[in-house]
Scaffold this motif. Structure first.
Motif, PDB file in Angstrom:
ATOM      1  N   THR A 171      19.936  29.372  36.123  1.00  0.00           N
ATOM      2  CA  THR A 171      19.390  29.227  34.773  1.00  0.00           C
ATOM      3  C   THR A 171      20.289  28.345  33.924  1.00  0.00           C
ATOM      4  O   THR A 171      19.817  27.429  33.239  1.00  0.00           O
ATOM      5  CB  THR A 171      19.215  30.611  34.113  1.00  0.00           C
ATOM      6  N   VAL A 172      21.593  28.598  33.963  1.00  0.00           N
ATOM      7  CA  VAL A 172      22.543  27.780  33.198  1.00  0.00           C
ATOM      8  C   VAL A 172      22.523  26.339  33.696  1.00  0.00           C
ATOM      9  O   VAL A 172      22.561  25.395  32.892  1.00  0.00           O
ATOM     10  CB  VAL A 172      23.961  28.397  33.279  1.00  0.00           C
ATOM     11  N   ALA A 173      22.431  26.154  35.015  1.00  0.00           N
ATOM     12  CA  ALA A 173      22.365  24.797  35.565  1.00  0.00           C
ATOM     13  C   ALA A 173      21.098  24.079  35.096  1.00  0.00           C
ATOM     14  O   ALA A 173      21.138  22.897  34.748  1.00  0.00           O
ATOM     15  CB  ALA A 173      22.415  24.849  37.087  1.00  0.00           C
TER      16      ALA A 173
ATOM     17  N   ASN B 239      10.402  18.525  38.054  1.00  0.00           N
ATOM     18  CA  ASN B 239      10.292  19.816  37.365  1.00  0.00           C
ATOM     19  C   ASN B 239       9.964  20.935  38.346  1.00  0.00           C
ATOM     20  O   ASN B 239      10.519  22.038  38.260  1.00  0.00           O
ATOM     21  CB  ASN B 239       9.234  19.749  36.262  1.00  0.00           C
ATOM     22  N   MET B 240       9.062  20.666  39.276  1.00  0.00           N
ATOM     23  CA  MET B 240       8.716  21.688  40.271  1.00  0.00           C
ATOM     24  C   MET B 240       9.929  22.006  41.158  1.00  0.00           C
ATOM     25  O   MET B 240      10.209  23.172  41.442  1.00  0.00           O
ATOM     26  CB  MET B 240       7.537  21.238  41.119  1.00  0.00           C
ATOM     27  N   LEU B 241      10.639  20.978  41.593  1.00  0.00           N
ATOM     28  CA  LEU B 241      11.812  21.203  42.435  1.00  0.00           C
ATOM     29  C   LEU B 241      12.911  21.942  41.687  1.00  0.00           C
ATOM     30  O   LEU B 241      13.659  22.729  42.271  1.00  0.00           O
ATOM     31  CB  LEU B 241      12.342  19.866  42.974  1.00  0.00           C
ATOM     32  N   LEU B 242      13.013  21.704  40.386  1.00  0.00           N
ATOM     33  CA  LEU B 242      14.022  22.385  39.581  1.00  0.00           C
ATOM     34  C   LEU B 242      13.731  23.882  39.484  1.00  0.00           C
ATOM     35  O   LEU B 242      14.652  24.701  39.471  1.00  0.00           O
ATOM     36  CB  LEU B 242      14.058  21.757  38.182  1.00  0.00           C
ATOM     37  N   PHE B 243      12.453  24.258  39.474  1.00  0.00           N
ATOM     38  CA  PHE B 243      12.083  25.664  39.326  1.00  0.00           C
ATOM     39  C   PHE B 243      12.045  26.428  40.642  1.00  0.00           C
ATOM     40  O   PHE B 243      11.978  27.657  40.629  1.00  0.00           O
ATOM     41  CB  PHE B 243      10.724  25.787  38.620  1.00  0.00           C
ATOM     42  N   LEU B 244      12.056  25.753  41.772  1.00  0.00           N
ATOM     43  CA  LEU B 244      11.974  26.461  43.057  1.00  0.00           C
ATOM     44  C   LEU B 244      13.088  27.488  43.259  1.00  0.00           C
ATOM     45  O   LEU B 244      12.797  28.648  43.571  1.00  0.00           O
ATOM     46  CB  LEU B 244      11.935  25.470  44.213  1.00  0.00           C
ATOM     47  N   PRO B 245      14.354  27.131  43.123  1.00  0.00           N
ATOM     48  CA  PRO B 245      15.380  28.162  43.336  1.00  0.00           C
ATOM     49  C   PRO B 245      15.312  29.285  42.300  1.00  0.00           C
ATOM     50  O   PRO B 245      15.560  30.444  42.614  1.00  0.00           O
ATOM     51  CB  PRO B 245      16.708  27.400  43.243  1.00  0.00           C
ATOM     52  N   TRP B 246      14.948  28.949  41.074  1.00  0.00           N
ATOM     53  CA  TRP B 246      14.848  29.962  40.028  1.00  0.00           C
ATOM     54  C   TRP B 246      13.763  30.981  40.384  1.00  0.00           C
ATOM     55  O   TRP B 246      13.983  32.193  40.284  1.00  0.00           O
ATOM     56  CB  TRP B 246      14.544  29.301  38.683  1.00  0.00           C
ATOM     57  N   GLY B 247      12.591  30.494  40.794  1.00  0.00           N
ATOM     58  CA  GLY B 247      11.504  31.401  41.159  1.00  0.00           C
ATOM     59  C   GLY B 247      11.835  32.259  42.363  1.00  0.00           C
ATOM     60  O   GLY B 247      11.511  33.446  42.407  1.00  0.00           O
ATOM     61  N   PHE B 248      12.502  31.656  43.349  1.00  0.00           N
ATOM     62  CA  PHE B 248      12.899  32.422  44.535  1.00  0.00           C
ATOM     63  C   PHE B 248      13.859  33.548  44.155  1.00  0.00           C
ATOM     64  O   PHE B 248      13.673  34.705  44.548  1.00  0.00           O
ATOM     65  CB  PHE B 248      13.554  31.497  45.567  1.00  0.00           C
ATOM     66  N   LEU B 249      14.882  33.218  43.383  1.00  0.00           N
ATOM     67  CA  LEU B 249      15.870  34.235  43.007  1.00  0.00           C
ATOM     68  C   LEU B 249      15.257  35.306  42.106  1.00  0.00           C
ATOM     69  O   LEU B 249      15.598  36.489  42.232  1.00  0.00           O
ATOM     70  CB  LEU B 249      17.073  33.579  42.332  1.00  0.00           C
TER      71      LEU B 249
ATOM     72  N   THR C 242       4.622  44.503  46.029  1.00  0.00           N
ATOM     73  CA  THR C 242       4.960  43.097  46.142  1.00  0.00           C
ATOM     74  C   THR C 242       4.123  42.249  45.203  1.00  0.00           C
ATOM     75  O   THR C 242       4.630  41.294  44.599  1.00  0.00           O
ATOM     76  CB  THR C 242       4.775  42.616  47.592  1.00  0.00           C
ATOM     77  N   SER C 243       2.860  42.590  45.038  1.00  0.00           N
ATOM     78  CA  SER C 243       1.999  41.815  44.133  1.00  0.00           C
ATOM     79  C   SER C 243       2.506  41.883  42.697  1.00  0.00           C
ATOM     80  O   SER C 243       2.411  40.906  41.946  1.00  0.00           O
ATOM     81  CB  SER C 243       0.565  42.321  44.207  1.00  0.00           C
ATOM     82  N   GLN C 244       3.075  43.011  42.304  1.00  0.00           N
ATOM     83  CA  GLN C 244       3.634  43.139  40.966  1.00  0.00           C
ATOM     84  C   GLN C 244       4.875  42.259  40.823  1.00  0.00           C
ATOM     85  O   GLN C 244       5.074  41.644  39.780  1.00  0.00           O
ATOM     86  CB  GLN C 244       3.980  44.598  40.678  1.00  0.00           C
ATOM     87  N   ALA C 245       5.689  42.184  41.856  1.00  0.00           N
ATOM     88  CA  ALA C 245       6.864  41.316  41.816  1.00  0.00           C
ATOM     89  C   ALA C 245       6.447  39.851  41.702  1.00  0.00           C
ATOM     90  O   ALA C 245       7.055  39.078  40.962  1.00  0.00           O
ATOM     91  CB  ALA C 245       7.735  41.528  43.052  1.00  0.00           C
ATOM     92  N   TYR C 246       5.389  39.465  42.440  1.00  0.00           N
ATOM     93  CA  TYR C 246       4.872  38.098  42.326  1.00  0.00           C
ATOM     94  C   TYR C 246       4.382  37.815  40.909  1.00  0.00           C
ATOM     95  O   TYR C 246       4.672  36.772  40.322  1.00  0.00           O
ATOM     96  CB  TYR C 246       3.722  37.861  43.306  1.00  0.00           C
ATOM     97  N   LEU C 247       3.607  38.749  40.356  1.00  0.00           N
ATOM     98  CA  LEU C 247       3.051  38.565  39.021  1.00  0.00           C
ATOM     99  C   LEU C 247       4.161  38.483  37.971  1.00  0.00           C
ATOM    100  O   LEU C 247       4.136  37.607  37.095  1.00  0.00           O
ATOM    101  CB  LEU C 247       2.080  39.697  38.689  1.00  0.00           C
ATOM    102  N   LEU C 248       5.133  39.384  38.047  1.00  0.00           N
ATOM    103  CA  LEU C 248       6.241  39.348  37.090  1.00  0.00           C
ATOM    104  C   LEU C 248       7.040  38.055  37.208  1.00  0.00           C
ATOM    105  O   LEU C 248       7.448  37.472  36.195  1.00  0.00           O
ATOM    106  CB  LEU C 248       7.146  40.558  37.289  1.00  0.00           C
ATOM    107  N   THR C 249       7.259  37.597  38.431  1.00  0.00           N
ATOM    108  CA  THR C 249       7.969  36.339  38.628  1.00  0.00           C
ATOM    109  C   THR C 249       7.208  35.193  37.980  1.00  0.00           C
ATOM    110  O   THR C 249       7.791  34.355  37.290  1.00  0.00           O
ATOM    111  CB  THR C 249       8.169  36.052  40.127  1.00  0.00           C
ATOM    112  N   LEU C 250       5.906  35.167  38.177  1.00  0.00           N
ATOM    113  CA  LEU C 250       5.079  34.117  37.587  1.00  0.00           C
ATOM    114  C   LEU C 250       5.127  34.177  36.064  1.00  0.00           C
ATOM    115  O   LEU C 250       5.289  33.146  35.395  1.00  0.00           O
ATOM    116  CB  LEU C 250       3.637  34.251  38.083  1.00  0.00           C
ATOM    117  N   LEU C 251       5.010  35.363  35.490  1.00  0.00           N
ATOM    118  CA  LEU C 251       5.035  35.507  34.035  1.00  0.00           C
ATOM    119  C   LEU C 251       6.390  35.111  33.457  1.00  0.00           C
ATOM    120  O   LEU C 251       6.463  34.416  32.432  1.00  0.00           O
ATOM    121  CB  LEU C 251       4.674  36.940  33.642  1.00  0.00           C
TER     122      LEU C 251
END
Length: 124
Positions: free
Chosen positions: A24-26, A77-87, A99-108
């Protein structure tokens, strides 16, 4: 049969949270670093580049440099968000949470974080 050369490395939630904080800081640092170097001010109209590319394609063949100039920022922009979304997903995923809730929360969280960065970038 298990492979003998494989090792399982377990990364704890605290380490994942720390890595997410670093990413996030990066991301904020990269945003701040490139803010004054763009060839144009950030456009507040969402997906303007897609609409511009679509209208140019409707007119006829588009030169490759134009396509590259319109698509490159979107890909970065998409490549910048990939590691953030994974983590973020790894941090939110747990046996007690579906798992679906974790996906939804990650997306939100990703959408909220993206809007925050875009708003901050607009006022830089």
């Amino acid at each position: 049969m298990a492979r003998r050369n494989e090792r399982l490395i377990v990364v704890g939630k605290k380490t994942t949270a720390f890595l997410l904080l670093l990413v996030t800081v990066a991301m904020l640092g990269v945003t701040l670093w490139v803010s004054g170097k763009a060839y144009a001010k950030v456009d507040a109209v969402p997906f303007r580049d897609f609409r511009l590319l679509n209208s140019r394609l409707a007119e006829g063949p588009v030169p490759m440099p134009t396509v590259v100039a319109l698509i490159t920022p979107l890909i970065f922009n998409m490549l910048l968000f990939l590691p953030w979304g994974f983590l973020m997903f790894v941090l939110l995923e747990s046996p007690s949470r579906p798992t679906s809730q974790a996906y939804l929360l990650t997306l939100l969280f990703a959408i909220a974080f993206s809007f925050g960065i875009e708003g901050w970038q607009y006022f830089l």
